[in-house]
Design an enzyme around this catalytic site. Structure first.
Site, short mmCIF file in Angstrom:
data_model
loop_
_atom_site.label_atom_id
_atom_site.label_comp_id
_atom_site.label_asym_id
_atom_site.label_seq_id
_atom_site.Cartn_x
_atom_site.Cartn_y
_atom_site.Cartn_z
N SER A 56 0.80 -1.10 0.10
CA SER A 56 0.16 -0.03 0.03
C SER A 56 0.81 1.32 -0.02
O SER A 56 0.32 2.19 -0.26
CB SER A 56 -0.98 0.16 1.29
N HIS A 70 -5.54 -3.17 -2.73
CA HIS A 70 -5.22 -2.03 -3.70
C HIS A 70 -5.23 -2.57 -5.48
O HIS A 70 -4.96 -2.10 -6.12
CB HIS A 70 -3.99 -1.22 -3.49
N LYS A 86 -12.22 1.24 -1.80
CA LYS A 86 -11.04 1.88 -2.76
C LYS A 86 -11.34 1.86 -4.20
O LYS A 86 -12.40 2.71 -4.47
CB LYS A 86 -9.82 1.14 -2.49
C1 PLP Z 1 -7.09 -0.07 3.43
C2 PLP Z 1 -6.53 -1.48 3.60
C3 PLP Z 1 -7.17 -2.24 4.18
C4 PLP Z 1 -8.12 -2.21 5.15
O1 PLP Z 1 -9.45 -1.69 4.45
P1 PLP Z 1 -10.75 -0.78 4.93
O2 PLP Z 1 -11.97 -1.36 4.26
O3 PLP Z 1 -10.10 0.43 4.70
O4 PLP Z 1 -10.57 -1.13 6.55
C5 PLP Z 1 -6.54 -3.54 4.49
N1 PLP Z 1 -5.52 -3.90 3.78
C6 PLP Z 1 -5.00 -2.95 3.00
C7 PLP Z 1 -3.70 -3.56 2.32
C8 PLP Z 1 -5.24 -1.78 2.73
O5 PLP Z 1 -4.75 -0.84 2.15
#
Ligand code: PLP
Length: 409
Positions: A195, A223, A254
């Site tokens: 990330s 992602h 996302k």
């Molecule tokens: C954003 C993210 C999460 C968490 O997801 P949410 O739905 O925002 O709680 C988990 N793993 C990774 C790699 C992320 O970037």
């Protein structure tokens, strides 16, 4: 403040200490929907920092669907899934999600969660409980997301699972550890797309290793879902892998533009997690209207519009890689919409973020503990709603900012 209120004194002191180390984080209030332009404190900023990669968070079709979903199902689910909160909208969504990953996971079933954080906590703590106390090992990549790290820590505290960290660039050392491991349950846990660096995990090789050493491979594709693969099905589609050892995590806040997450795995694993995944069992089901909205989001991802939006993203990524070569700031080998520019010191990253803000951009400085000490950075992200001109303007602005900062030091 009462002199003897020691917890409050600690809070005051601890925050002052973060301030002194340039590590205090600040909330900024946005007054507009998530899009490439954001209104912040009555100023319009060009935003290159969200994870709304496909530009769906403010999509008119999804806005219409959430209203329709509320008319059909109301606003709240009222209970956890196992009591009375599991709606037909959740069921439709889970079936559609399972079909997204079904080419890559035999007998796939999906389980929807309100957040990725919760999905990761449930998956890791639940799967490790397949084995007896002390009979599981977890192999977790060093740069994994905090929610995976926390899931691993909780699982290990609950079940005495043995935890080893590995460098995802050095799979030989992972293999060496697995070779000596006699535990009946082994779980490898990794981010699909890292990330903060934007590089993609070597899932094909990892799957090979998982098969050889009888391990499960859990991939958190927060992602990659919506972004990778011809149909946006994510990293499994892009890597063209197929195995019942894969535990896939996708998030829906996302690229999918809404909210939520899911686990997709061979149906027996999902059935077990419904029985024993405590964060799943003891949390109120996401509003069904959200699940309903996500069905349209998945159609957009898979369809022509998704294809066009991914094409736009890839064009932006290519231009960035071709045209940022002037910069002496460190970059990563990223082919995703996450493109960090690494300054190293917290002070330089903050200075760059401040100069960007003055130039009308919203790109916050990312500092430890989100990234390793000494690798503070700007985490620049693209959305399919950015134009090529938007990107070229940003590159010109970064050029000037780099000169300013290097001139000052
Ligand atoms: C954003 C993210 C999460 C968490 O997801 P949410 O739905 O925002 O709680 C988990 N793993 C990774 C790699 C992320 O970037």
């Amino acid at each position: 403040m009462s002199k003897n209120f020691s917890a409050l004194n600690m809070a005051v002191q601890q925050v002052a200490e973060l301030d002194a180390q340039l590590l205090r984080r600040k909330l900024r209030i946005t007054e507009s929907p998530c899009d490439t332009k954001a209104s912040v404190g009555q100023r319009e900023l060009k935003a290159f920092c969200s994870n709304d990669y496909l530009g769906l968070a403010n999509h008119p079709k999804l806005i219409a669907e959430i209203a329709k979903g509320a008319k059909l199902y109301g606003v709240g689910s009222g209970a956890s899934h196992l009591i009375s909160g599991h709606s037909i909208a959740h069921d439709f969504l889970e079936k559609k999600l399972a079909s997204f990953e079904g080419k890559h996971i035999p007998n796939a079933r999906a389980l929807f969660f309100s957040t990725g954080y919760l999905a990761n906590m449930s998956a890791i703590t639940g799967l490790v409980r397949l084995a007896e106390q002390g009979e599981a090992s977890i192999y977790s990549a060093k740069l994994n997301h905090a929610s995976l790290i926390d899931g691993v820590r909780l699982a290990s505290a609950q079940t005495k699972a043995k935890v080893s960290l590995f460098d995802h660039h050095d799979l030989i050392s992972l293999e060496n550890k697995l070779q000596q491991d006699t535990h009946p349950l082994k779980l490898i846990v990794i981010d699909g797309v890292f990330s903060m660096d934007g590089d993609i995990a070597p899932v094909e090789k990892l799957l090979h290793i998982a098969e050889h050493y009888d391990a499960l491979l859990m991939v958190d594709d927060a992602h990659g879902f919506g972004v990778l693969g011809e149909h946006g099905h994510g990293i499994l589609e892009q890597a063209s892998v197929h195995s019942e050892r894969i535990i896939y995590i996708g998030t829906l806040g996302k690229a999918a533009g809404v909210s939520g997450a899911f686990i997709c795995a061979e149906a027996h694993f999902i059935e077990w997690l419904i029985q024993k995944g405590r964060p799943y069992i003891y949390s109120t089901a996401t509003p069904p209207a959200i699940a309903h909205t996500l069905l349209t989001s998945l159609e957009l991802i898979e369809g022509d519009e998704g294809v066009a939006r991914r094409k736009q993203l890839h064009q932006l990524i290519q231009i960035w890689r071709d045209e940022m070569t002037f910069s002496s700031w460190e970059k990563t080998p990223s082919s995703t919409p996450i493109q960090p520019v690494i300054m190293g010191s917290n002070a330089d990253a903050l200075a760059a973020a401040k100069l960007l803000d003055e130039a009308g951009y919203w790109i916050p400085a990312i500092r430890p503990p989100t990234v390793p000490v000494g690798s503070a950075r700007l985490r620049i992200t693209f959305s399919a709603n950015h134009s090529v001109d938007d990107l070229r303007e940003l590159i010109q602005t970064l050029k000037m900012i780099e000169q300013t900062i290097q001139g000052a030091s």
